[in-house]
Design an enzyme around this catalytic site. Structure first.
Site, PDB file in Angstrom:
ATOM      1  N   SER A 146      46.277  57.170  45.607  1.00 35.01           N
ATOM      2  CA  SER A 146      44.844  57.080  45.327  1.00 35.01           C
ATOM      3  C   SER A 146      44.036  56.546  46.504  1.00 35.01           C
ATOM      4  O   SER A 146      42.812  56.554  46.452  1.00 35.01           O
ATOM      5  CB  SER A 146      44.591  56.182  44.097  1.00 35.01           C
ATOM      6  OG  SER A 146      44.752  54.817  44.430  1.00 35.01           O
ATOM      7  N   LYS A 185      42.697  48.886  45.476  1.00 36.11           N
ATOM      8  CA  LYS A 185      41.450  49.645  45.435  1.00 36.11           C
ATOM      9  C   LYS A 185      40.385  48.975  46.307  1.00 36.11           C
ATOM     10  O   LYS A 185      40.521  47.821  46.717  1.00 36.11           O
ATOM     11  CB  LYS A 185      40.914  49.723  43.985  1.00 36.11           C
ATOM     12  CG  LYS A 185      41.799  50.475  43.006  1.00 36.11           C
ATOM     13  CD  LYS A 185      41.817  51.959  43.256  1.00 36.11           C
ATOM     14  CE  LYS A 185      42.630  52.704  42.211  1.00 36.11           C
ATOM     15  NZ  LYS A 185      44.073  52.432  42.314  1.00 36.11           N
TER      16      LYS A 185
END
Length: 227
Positions: A146, A185
């Site tokens: 991701s 993230k």
């Protein structure tokens, strides 16, 4: 004087080829535990015995203060050249404490970085620590894709500074207590909560209440895994 490679035991030849291939793929040496698992050896003392035999034979050198401080110093028949980046001088010891998800969050103990075995330290060049002391940082192996648009790939190792705050846009290890999960993230504080933003359009942002988001560290650098 370096001995003939054929005079090494089959186990020692296996170790040499495994260390070479591991280094070529990942860019850093394997741990004692990983060598043992690859070669079917359950005892770290037996692994160390054979590594010391390879030192005596002139095939490897070992840095005593770094558990992954292995350096190949002689060519392996049929494999050339030996990986040059094994055992670089002026290294720092950083704890490799586990995995982190670059994708969907994964379970990880909340006391991340505690109970570290001696064999879980890796050698990291000083310029990857962002000027911080090695005691202020730790490392995690990335699982998932991701964060590929931020140059973080599956299998890479990220080096993080231990801290519990972050500025918008910084890449962090975020612990989600309610879910008992952690994720890698970009961090954004918004009016209605926290947004954990992936760097891959195939993934959706994660929105959480501030009470359910604890920063465990900010990413300083990445050790690239070459394949």
């Amino acid at each position: 004087m370096i001995k003939n490679f054929r005079l090494l035991s089959k186990r020692q030849q296996h170790m040499m080829r495994f260390m070479h291939d591991y280094m070529k793929e990942r860019g850093f040496p394997p741990s004692i535990r990983e060598i043992g698992e690859e070669c079917g050896i359950g005892s770290t003392s037996v692994v160390n015995y054979n590594l010391n035999k390879l030192v005596d034979a002139g095939y490897i050198a070992r840095e005593g203060k770094v558990s992954r401080g292995l350096r190949i110093v002689a060519p392996i028949p049929g494999v050339s050249p030996a990986p040059r980046v094994l055992g670089m001088p002026t290294q720092n010891r950083v704890a490799l404490v586990g995995r982190i998800a670059a994708g969907e969050p994964i379970s990880l103990p909340e006391d991340i970085g505690h109970h570290i075995d001696e064999d879980d330290y890796i050698a990291v060049p000083p310029d990857m620590l962002g000027g911080f002391d090695e005691g202020e940082v730790y490392a995690l192996t990335v699982r998932g894709d991701s964060m590929v648009d931020s140059m973080i790939q599956d299998g890479d190792i990220v080096i993080l500074r231990r801290q519990n705050t972050a500025d918008n846009g910084e890449m962090v290890a975020a612990w989600l207590p309610d879910d008992n999960e952690t994720t890698l993230k970009h961090f954004y504080r918004e009016a209605d909560g926290i947004r954990l933003q992936p760097a891959n359009t195939a993934y959706q942002p994660i929105y959480v209440h501030p009470a359910n988001c604890e920063i465990k560290g900010k990413v300083l650098s990445v050790m690239r895994s070459f394949r």
